[in-house]
Design a protein around this motif. Sequence first.
Motif, PDB file in Angstrom:
ATOM      1  N   SER A 433      11.363 -10.404   5.863  1.00  0.00           N
ATOM      2  CA  SER A 433      11.793 -10.683   4.358  1.00  0.00           C
ATOM      3  C   SER A 433      11.776  -9.549   3.489  1.00  0.00           C
ATOM      4  CB  SER A 433      11.147 -11.754   3.998  1.00  0.00           C
ATOM      5  OG  SER A 433       9.644 -11.467   3.462  1.00  0.00           O
ATOM      6  N   THR A 434      11.039  -8.522   3.781  1.00  0.00           N
ATOM      7  CA  THR A 434      10.941  -7.392   2.617  1.00  0.00           C
ATOM      8  C   THR A 434      11.824  -6.134   3.007  1.00  0.00           C
ATOM      9  OG1 THR A 434       8.759  -6.585   3.435  1.00  0.00           O
ATOM     10  CG2 THR A 434       8.855  -8.258   1.740  1.00  0.00           C
ATOM     11  N   SER A 438      13.800  -5.083  -1.742  1.00  0.00           N
ATOM     12  CA  SER A 438      12.496  -5.688  -2.075  1.00  0.00           C
ATOM     13  C   SER A 438      11.544  -4.519  -2.700  1.00  0.00           C
ATOM     14  CB  SER A 438      11.576  -6.048  -0.809  1.00  0.00           C
ATOM     15  OG  SER A 438      10.341  -6.563  -1.000  1.00  0.00           O
ATOM     16  N   TYR A 440       8.274  -4.716  -2.284  1.00  0.00           N
ATOM     17  CA  TYR A 440       7.169  -4.698  -1.686  1.00  0.00           C
ATOM     18  C   TYR A 440       7.211  -3.816  -0.349  1.00  0.00           C
ATOM     19  CZ  TYR A 440       6.535  -8.265  -5.217  1.00  0.00           C
ATOM     20  OH  TYR A 440       6.094  -8.906  -6.527  1.00  0.00           O
TER      21      TYR A 440
END
Length: 519
Positions: A433-434, A438, A440
Amino acid sequence: MGDFDAIDSLLAAVGPEAGLPARGVRRELREQARLSKAQVARALGVSPSTVAGWEDTRDPSGEIRTRYAYLLDGLAAKFAVEVQEKPEPEAVQEPEPVQEPAAADDASPAYDASTAGAGEGDDVESLAVPEPCVLCGQPAGSRVAGFAQHLDPADCHTVTAPGPGPAPASEAAEPVARQEGPPRGPRPSGRSQGPAGRAFQEPSGPADLIGQAVRAALAEHEGDMEAATAALLKRAIPDAMRLLDETRKGARYDIVAHPWIPDILKKQTSRGADQIWEARPKWTRHELPPGRHEVTALDINGAYLSALKTHLPLGQLEHSAGLAHDRRRAGVHLITPPAWEHEAVLPNPIGQRDEPGPLWVTEPTLRLLLRLSGPKYGLCAPPEIHESYTSGATENLLEKFRVALKDARDAAITENDEVTLEYVKAMYSKFVSTMGESNYNRELYRPDWMHIIRSQAFANLWMKALKAHDEGLAVVRAMGTDELHVIGDWRRVFAEGRGVTEVKVKDAYTAAIGTGEEE
């Protein structure tokens, strides 16, 4: 490319390789320029860990070597660095702090505020309202290169423990009880050289990195499983990147971590989406056969973990138009999908899409459509490919990474180790997801990979729906990556359990006669 251009390319390829200074000088040049490994990696289109390798144990080759040599030559001319032998350090009675500015960002420069956050040339701005620090999650009053973080490493409360992931800049606060001899003074950056640092730098294998991190977190929190789990989840992203680096050692291909990305893979607005269609299933059967039916909702285990085995482009995406699909390449494709005539019993492979016409899909979606249009299934016509952005690809790029996570997950389930299980789940889910846009994960920017892995999870679920249908089960619903509702004896089709090749029961209900509605 013309004939003579092709010949020129061949001649360039067989010519002498560009000369490079000694590896120690390469690091010295970068440090004198106050450049982080991440900055060099972004400029060259590789990962920070690759740059670390060039400064330590190996050399680049081909075109990337030429570009790296050009950068080093420019830095040498700019700073006129003189190569000198370093004198052996004199013996001292008390241990002195060891300065290693380059080691702290070996795997992920985003997690060392001294190298990635406050170097000259970085965009530093003060925040009127504090935001969570990308390193430790605590409120920070500054944003560096677009990421909220503490400028002073002493203010950053990142967990300090041996395990997968670079040691944060605040490692100076390592508990004295874990050190032998007199305590060391605080250090502005660099990885600890005490027992914790040695254990991390020389792991016995990728899977043991996970075990080390869990044991350290439990020790740090005195056996408090809830607190240890929370700490591990906070560091799941950098730990996943460190694990990836470990599993990539000696690999055949280098990962291009920050390539040029076409506009179709960029968000149209700050809160919007890009133009890639992931083919997420969201389908419920319109009508059931007559009678009362016991429906079982099956949960597909480790959907994203299994999806790490997919065809990923290695390098920068290149545009092409009017070409047939090349199975040696992978990327995203503008297609006109075929008509789907089986909506009554199976979901459309491209998901629920109302508007007609071409759309951008990922490699797994295209391959699924081509497979279903082939002689084995013959369920639809072939999709029409208009243009593509692709690169040379391999299905095994993340295979060792996936296997290390799978093995740790399997062992955690066998030992009823919920701390490790939650940690591993966070590692692979946050890894996926990152890797796009992103704040993060600054070490890897591959939105194309993110879409491809997600789409592979959706394609895997679709193929399970097809398997159930072909084995005589009635498919009632297919949702997201891991939810499949069926009628019939599903245990003769799917193995039950918690392994990634197994399924478990999520729910069971009775469907009303002929309507498909639940009672």
